[in-house]
Design a protein around this motif. Structure first.
Motif, mmCIF file in Angstrom:
data_model
loop_
_atom_site.group_PDB
_atom_site.id
_atom_site.type_symbol
_atom_site.label_atom_id
_atom_site.label_comp_id
_atom_site.label_asym_id
_atom_site.label_seq_id
_atom_site.Cartn_x
_atom_site.Cartn_y
_atom_site.Cartn_z
ATOM 1 N N LEU A 8 0.850 -1.181 0.000
ATOM 2 C CA LEU A 8 0.000 0.000 0.000
ATOM 3 C C LEU A 8 0.891 1.238 0.000
ATOM 4 N N PRO A 9 0.551 2.246 -0.785
ATOM 5 C CA PRO A 9 1.357 3.473 -0.779
ATOM 6 C C PRO A 9 1.391 4.102 0.608
ATOM 7 N N ASP A 10 2.544 4.640 0.965
ATOM 8 C CA ASP A 10 2.725 5.313 2.244
ATOM 9 C C ASP A 10 3.099 6.759 1.934
ATOM 10 N N GLU A 11 2.197 7.681 2.247
ATOM 11 C CA GLU A 11 2.393 9.077 1.860
ATOM 12 C C GLU A 11 3.678 9.656 2.448
ATOM 13 N N ALA A 12 3.978 9.304 3.682
ATOM 14 C CA ALA A 12 5.182 9.830 4.330
ATOM 15 C C ALA A 12 6.440 9.327 3.645
ATOM 16 N N VAL A 13 6.451 8.035 3.310
ATOM 17 C CA VAL A 13 7.605 7.447 2.622
ATOM 18 C C VAL A 13 7.766 8.087 1.246
ATOM 19 N N GLU A 14 6.653 8.229 0.536
ATOM 20 C CA GLU A 14 6.709 8.820 -0.806
ATOM 21 C C GLU A 14 7.241 10.255 -0.730
ATOM 22 N N LYS A 15 6.794 11.017 0.265
ATOM 23 C CA LYS A 15 7.232 12.405 0.384
ATOM 24 C C LYS A 15 8.724 12.489 0.691
ATOM 25 N N THR A 16 9.193 11.616 1.588
ATOM 26 C CA THR A 16 10.621 11.592 1.910
ATOM 27 C C THR A 16 11.454 11.270 0.685
ATOM 28 N N TRP A 17 10.984 10.295 -0.084
ATOM 29 C CA TRP A 17 11.703 9.866 -1.285
ATOM 30 C C TRP A 17 11.749 10.989 -2.318
ATOM 31 N N GLN A 18 10.636 11.672 -2.513
ATOM 32 C CA GLN A 18 10.617 12.776 -3.470
ATOM 33 C C GLN A 18 11.507 13.924 -3.006
ATOM 34 N N THR A 19 11.548 14.142 -1.702
ATOM 35 C CA THR A 19 12.427 15.193 -1.174
ATOM 36 C C THR A 19 13.889 14.862 -1.450
ATOM 37 N N MET A 20 14.255 13.598 -1.287
ATOM 38 C CA MET A 20 15.633 13.183 -1.550
ATOM 39 C C MET A 20 15.984 13.335 -3.028
ATOM 40 N N LEU A 21 14.989 13.149 -3.890
ATOM 41 C CA LEU A 21 15.231 13.261 -5.329
ATOM 42 C C LEU A 21 15.068 14.686 -5.852
ATOM 43 N N SER A 22 14.607 15.596 -4.993
ATOM 44 C CA SER A 22 14.262 16.940 -5.466
ATOM 45 C C SER A 22 15.401 17.704 -6.138
ATOM 46 N N PRO A 23 16.664 17.554 -5.695
ATOM 47 C CA PRO A 23 17.730 18.262 -6.422
ATOM 48 C C PRO A 23 17.812 17.832 -7.887
ATOM 49 N N TYR A 24 17.543 16.581 -8.156
ATOM 50 C CA TYR A 24 17.568 16.109 -9.535
ATOM 51 C C TYR A 24 16.363 16.633 -10.315
ATOM 52 N N TYR A 25 15.216 16.686 -9.648
ATOM 53 C CA TYR A 25 14.034 17.271 -10.292
ATOM 54 C C TYR A 25 14.313 18.724 -10.671
ATOM 55 N N ASP A 26 14.951 19.461 -9.757
ATOM 56 C CA ASP A 26 15.272 20.864 -10.031
ATOM 57 C C ASP A 26 16.238 20.968 -11.208
ATOM 58 N N GLU A 27 17.192 20.063 -11.253
ATOM 59 C CA GLU A 27 18.179 20.074 -12.336
ATOM 60 C C GLU A 27 17.520 19.971 -13.708
ATOM 61 N N PHE A 28 16.470 19.146 -13.793
ATOM 62 C CA PHE A 28 15.807 18.945 -15.081
ATOM 63 C C PHE A 28 14.552 19.795 -15.248
ATOM 64 N N GLY A 29 14.272 20.625 -14.238
ATOM 65 C CA GLY A 29 13.090 21.473 -14.329
ATOM 66 C C GLY A 29 11.795 20.694 -14.283
ATOM 67 N N ILE A 30 11.769 19.648 -13.474
ATOM 68 C CA ILE A 30 10.591 18.789 -13.367
ATOM 69 C C ILE A 30 9.771 19.194 -12.143
ATOM 70 N N ASP A 31 8.474 19.281 -12.303
ATOM 71 C CA ASP A 31 7.568 19.549 -11.188
ATOM 72 C C ASP A 31 7.415 18.273 -10.372
ATOM 73 N N SER A 32 7.953 18.272 -9.184
ATOM 74 C CA SER A 32 7.962 17.043 -8.366
ATOM 75 C C SER A 32 6.581 16.640 -7.895
ATOM 76 N N THR A 33 5.598 17.526 -8.030
ATOM 77 C CA THR A 33 4.238 17.176 -7.608
ATOM 78 C C THR A 33 3.478 16.425 -8.698
ATOM 79 N N LYS A 34 4.100 16.310 -9.851
ATOM 80 C CA LYS A 34 3.425 15.659 -10.981
ATOM 81 C C LYS A 34 4.287 14.514 -11.508
ATOM 82 N N THR A 35 4.374 13.455 -10.727
ATOM 83 C CA THR A 35 5.154 12.300 -11.152
ATOM 84 C C THR A 35 4.392 11.506 -12.195
ATOM 85 N N MET A 36 5.137 10.844 -13.040
ATOM 86 C CA MET A 36 4.536 10.041 -14.101
ATOM 87 C C MET A 36 4.085 8.697 -13.560
ATOM 88 N N ALA A 37 3.090 8.124 -14.208
ATOM 89 C CA ALA A 37 2.657 6.773 -13.832
ATOM 90 C C ALA A 37 3.788 5.795 -14.104
#
Length: 354
Positions: free
Chosen positions: A80-109
């Protein structure tokens, strides 16, 4: 130790116990059929397919050859998805999202990896494959009974002696001894901590111990790349061999141009188990994301949920010609990779049985 060949009906054309490892995302029925035409056992990976897609794969396979086929499934428990885990993971990846200009709130399926279920069993009822194999254990007893009622032999991967014994007790006809060298996902399933691989061994250390522990035939997998490797495994008493990485450069492979380039480069010398791409340890060629985040990260969401957050990075990087965020599945031994037909490669590997 009985050979797999003695377990299959000779009339359907299984010539020698060489199994092409199922490689989800990197192959389809064409590779399986090419291996089968040479006398090996071709495999169709199904963990990323819908029942309709699997039926089409099997229809296409049967149109190309009447030789045996192995259909492979995963048997993990969908988390089952865990919102807290997902948020932590996206935060850790956020520098890479910023590098590519990706909106981290809109992940792909993410590409889904689903466990074996009754809908898939319905497909097996219709096509009656000669062999059905599983990764991450075995399905529930009622599902396993359906597989066996189709007349299929059941194989599953073990990464420890304890797992091999469990598989034998619970109905596996053949155990695949997956050595630590093998590419792609580890098949371990009994450990409560799927990131702990300390009890797992290399193929040629593992194989003799597994054979002493169980009475069913044992197939060697991991690090076997050529006829000499086949001969060595058979010399230790294996009932057969399973080979995957060596087929990735074949004409019938679906490996991407970038994946092919990595396999043929000096990068392929460096492989490591990583959970960054899917949430479960799998052996990949080392790239930027693995170096910078660490190959194993305990903050990654459970398998297969980690894929969703990494997918936008992979897509953006690949659009720029970069493999920095792509899973480059490969075993430790890529020396057998050749840009030839899978039929030709199978015949070369088969010399190890003579």
């Amino acid at each position: 130790m009985a050979h797999i060949q003695t377990l299959l009906n000779h009339s359907v054309g299984f010539d020698f116990p060489l199994i092409q490892a199922p490689m989800a995302g990197s192959q389809d029925h064409r590779l399986a059929a090419a291996v089968a035409q040479a006398g090996g056992l071709g495999s169709i990976p199904s963990a990323m397919l819908t029942p309709d897609a699997l039926a089409l794969q099997l229809s296409n396979y049967r149109a190309m050859t009447d030789r045996p086929v192995n259909v492979n499934f995963f048997t993990h428990t969908s988390p089952l998805p865990d919102e807290a885990v997902e948020k932590t993971w996206q935060t850790m990846l956020s520098p890479y999202y910023d590098e590519f200009g990706i909106d981290s709130t809109k992940t792909m399926a993410a590409a889904s990896r689903l466990p074996f279920d009754h809908a898939m069993a319905d497909v097996l009822d219709a096509f009656k494959p000669e062999v059905v194999s599983f990764h991450f254990g075995l399905p529930a007893p009622d599902l396993l009974a359906r597989v066996k009622s189709c007349g299929a032999l059941v194989m599953s991967s073990a990464t420890t002696i304890e797992e091999a014994r469990w598989l034998e007790r619970n109905g596996a006809d053949i155990v695949i001894a997956q050595g630590l060298e093998a590419g792609g996902h580890r098949g371990h399933f009994l450990s409560n901590d799927v990131l702990d691989v300390s009890a797992q061994m290399g193929t040629f250390a593992f194989l003799p111990q597994i054979m002493r522990a169980v009475n069913v035939p044992v197939v060697a997998a991991g690090g076997i790349a050529d006829a000499a490797g086949v001969r060595a495994a058979m010399g230790l008493g294996a009932a057969g061999v399973q080979i995957g990485t060596s087929f990735l450069l074949c004409h019938e492979s679906n490996a991407s141009p970038m994946h092919r380039a990595a396999l043929g480069s000096e990068m392929a010398v460096h492989t490591c188990l990583t959970n960054l791409f899917t949430g479960r340890p799998a052996r990949s060629i080392v790239n930027r994301i693995m170096r910078e985040m660490g190959a194993i990260n305990r903050h990654a969401p459970s398998f297969p949920l980690a894929t969703a957050a990494i997918m936008p990075l992979r897509t953006a990087a690949e659009a720029q010609g970069s493999m920095d965020f792509s899973p480059l599945w490969a075993g430790q031994n890529t020396s057998g990779c050749q840009a030839i037909s899978a039929t030709e490669l199978t015949l070369k590997l088969a010399k190890g049985f003579s």
